[in-house]
Design a protein around this motif. Sequence first.
Motif, mmCIF file in Angstrom:
data_model
loop_
_atom_site.group_PDB
_atom_site.id
_atom_site.type_symbol
_atom_site.label_atom_id
_atom_site.label_comp_id
_atom_site.label_asym_id
_atom_site.label_seq_id
_atom_site.Cartn_x
_atom_site.Cartn_y
_atom_site.Cartn_z
ATOM 1 N N ASN A 74 0.702 5.238 6.153
ATOM 2 C CA ASN A 74 1.061 6.545 6.686
ATOM 3 C C ASN A 74 1.525 6.370 8.133
ATOM 4 O O ASN A 74 0.717 6.032 9.005
ATOM 5 C CB ASN A 74 -0.155 7.475 6.623
ATOM 6 C CG ASN A 74 0.141 8.890 7.060
ATOM 7 O OD1 ASN A 74 1.031 9.130 7.865
ATOM 8 N ND2 ASN A 74 -0.611 9.838 6.533
ATOM 9 N N PRO A 75 2.811 6.582 8.423
ATOM 10 C CA PRO A 75 3.304 6.410 9.797
ATOM 11 C C PRO A 75 2.564 7.250 10.831
ATOM 12 O O PRO A 75 2.364 6.806 11.961
ATOM 13 C CB PRO A 75 4.776 6.824 9.691
ATOM 14 C CG PRO A 75 5.144 6.507 8.279
ATOM 15 C CD PRO A 75 3.920 6.862 7.479
ATOM 16 N N ALA A 76 2.149 8.462 10.466
ATOM 17 C CA ALA A 76 1.429 9.311 11.420
ATOM 18 C C ALA A 76 0.077 8.708 11.766
ATOM 19 O O ALA A 76 -0.357 8.733 12.925
ATOM 20 C CB ALA A 76 1.253 10.713 10.845
ATOM 21 N N VAL A 77 -0.602 8.152 10.772
ATOM 22 C CA VAL A 77 -1.889 7.495 11.009
ATOM 23 C C VAL A 77 -1.684 6.223 11.818
ATOM 24 O O VAL A 77 -2.452 5.930 12.743
ATOM 25 C CB VAL A 77 -2.594 7.183 9.674
ATOM 26 C CG1 VAL A 77 -3.847 6.331 9.916
ATOM 27 C CG2 VAL A 77 -2.983 8.473 8.955
ATOM 28 N N ALA A 78 -0.645 5.455 11.494
ATOM 29 C CA ALA A 78 -0.363 4.218 12.223
ATOM 30 C C ALA A 78 -0.121 4.505 13.703
ATOM 31 O O ALA A 78 -0.661 3.821 14.584
ATOM 32 C CB ALA A 78 0.844 3.515 11.612
ATOM 33 N N ILE A 79 0.677 5.519 13.991
ATOM 34 C CA ILE A 79 0.960 5.887 15.386
ATOM 35 C C ILE A 79 -0.316 6.347 16.082
ATOM 36 O O ILE A 79 -0.583 6.005 17.242
ATOM 37 C CB ILE A 79 2.037 6.986 15.447
ATOM 38 C CG1 ILE A 79 3.383 6.429 14.971
ATOM 39 C CG2 ILE A 79 2.160 7.558 16.859
ATOM 40 C CD1 ILE A 79 4.455 7.481 14.762
ATOM 41 N N ALA A 80 -1.132 7.119 15.375
ATOM 42 C CA ALA A 80 -2.364 7.647 15.968
ATOM 43 C C ALA A 80 -3.376 6.544 16.264
ATOM 44 O O ALA A 80 -4.269 6.738 17.105
ATOM 45 C CB ALA A 80 -2.988 8.685 15.039
ATOM 46 N N SER B 202 -5.087 -0.199 3.825
ATOM 47 C CA SER B 202 -4.116 0.790 3.351
ATOM 48 C C SER B 202 -3.919 1.950 4.320
ATOM 49 O O SER B 202 -4.291 3.085 4.046
ATOM 50 C CB SER B 202 -4.540 1.345 1.979
ATOM 51 O OG SER B 202 -3.560 2.226 1.468
ATOM 52 N N ILE B 203 -3.301 1.662 5.465
ATOM 53 C CA ILE B 203 -2.935 2.746 6.385
ATOM 54 C C ILE B 203 -1.894 3.634 5.695
ATOM 55 O O ILE B 203 -2.057 4.839 5.582
ATOM 56 C CB ILE B 203 -2.372 2.171 7.700
ATOM 57 C CG1 ILE B 203 -3.422 1.286 8.374
ATOM 58 C CG2 ILE B 203 -1.948 3.300 8.643
ATOM 59 C CD1 ILE B 203 -2.896 0.480 9.540
ATOM 60 N N ALA C 28 0.832 -1.207 0.000
ATOM 61 C CA ALA C 28 0.000 0.000 0.000
ATOM 62 C C ALA C 28 0.865 1.254 0.000
ATOM 63 O O ALA C 28 0.575 2.230 -0.710
ATOM 64 C CB ALA C 28 -0.931 -0.007 1.213
ATOM 65 N N SER C 29 1.925 1.246 0.792
ATOM 66 C CA SER C 29 2.815 2.400 0.856
ATOM 67 C C SER C 29 3.591 2.575 -0.438
ATOM 68 O O SER C 29 3.793 3.699 -0.906
ATOM 69 C CB SER C 29 3.790 2.243 2.029
ATOM 70 O OG SER C 29 3.089 2.214 3.246
ATOM 71 N N PHE C 30 4.037 1.466 -1.004
ATOM 72 C CA PHE C 30 4.738 1.532 -2.287
ATOM 73 C C PHE C 30 3.828 2.164 -3.350
ATOM 74 O O PHE C 30 4.249 3.055 -4.092
ATOM 75 C CB PHE C 30 5.160 0.140 -2.739
ATOM 76 C CG PHE C 30 5.743 0.099 -4.123
ATOM 77 C CD1 PHE C 30 7.078 0.423 -4.343
ATOM 78 C CD2 PHE C 30 4.961 -0.246 -5.217
ATOM 79 C CE1 PHE C 30 7.615 0.409 -5.625
ATOM 80 C CE2 PHE C 30 5.484 -0.265 -6.500
ATOM 81 C CZ PHE C 30 6.817 0.064 -6.705
ATOM 82 N N GLY C 31 2.587 1.716 -3.397
ATOM 83 C CA GLY C 31 1.655 2.260 -4.383
ATOM 84 C C GLY C 31 1.369 3.732 -4.175
ATOM 85 O O GLY C 31 1.410 4.525 -5.113
ATOM 86 N N LEU C 32 1.093 4.093 -2.916
ATOM 87 C CA LEU C 32 0.778 5.491 -2.618
ATOM 88 C C LEU C 32 1.952 6.406 -2.928
ATOM 89 O O LEU C 32 1.793 7.456 -3.552
ATOM 90 C CB LEU C 32 0.383 5.628 -1.149
ATOM 91 C CG LEU C 32 0.024 7.040 -0.673
ATOM 92 C CD1 LEU C 32 -1.168 7.581 -1.441
ATOM 93 C CD2 LEU C 32 -0.242 7.049 0.828
#
Length: 232
Positions: free
Chosen positions: A187-193, A184-185, A145-149
Amino acid sequence: MGVAHLSAVRTLPPKCFVEDDGTVSLFRRSLAEGVGTAMLMIAVVGSGLHEGGSQLSSAMAIAGSLIGLILAFGAVSGGHFNPTITLIQWMSGRRKLDCTSWYVAAQAAGGLAGALIACTIFKKTPGTPGIDIPGISSLASEGLASFGLMTIVFCCTRSTSKHVGPFAVGLWLMAAILSTPTNSIANPAVAIALLATPDSASAISVASFVAVQIAGGGLAAWTVSTIYSNGD
């Protein structure tokens, strides 16, 4: 010749995910990143807590909010709301370390604030972080998901139209939410939140997701630079 050259430089179109004026104070640019990330997280958490919501409606809410936020704040900060974008720009020499530090801190703080605000308005209490270890499929999902984004992001930074990026990113994100097991998180900021949400998340999972998200972003940056080998 010199005047013509300067004129050409002034008329170069601004790029996606790059602020229009890099001389604007770091506080103002970081505030835009923090507020934008908080608003994105409210959409992420709120769409999941809303009664009668579905995966499709959640995907539409998150994608729509991200498009609007990038359009709203992009001119000031670049509209990242995602530490991976900021970190990759720094590693590629396109952003200074002080700006990177301010942005990442603002994004992380904004994500946590957004999660807590969403809990408040839905009258929910943040859960207690667990210690579950994520499976290979979940890690692969987040890496992909991160690779695609990030592929979409870094390809769009080469576009001559700054309005391409927000819509391309939003459309990809909506598709990825619907087609990946981790929604598809990316996003490190979203993951932490997610640690501050009612269901909470495993601290080990969050740390693992952040690692694969950044790794996926790095691979995407390398892929895009290889495909566009002639540079910007």
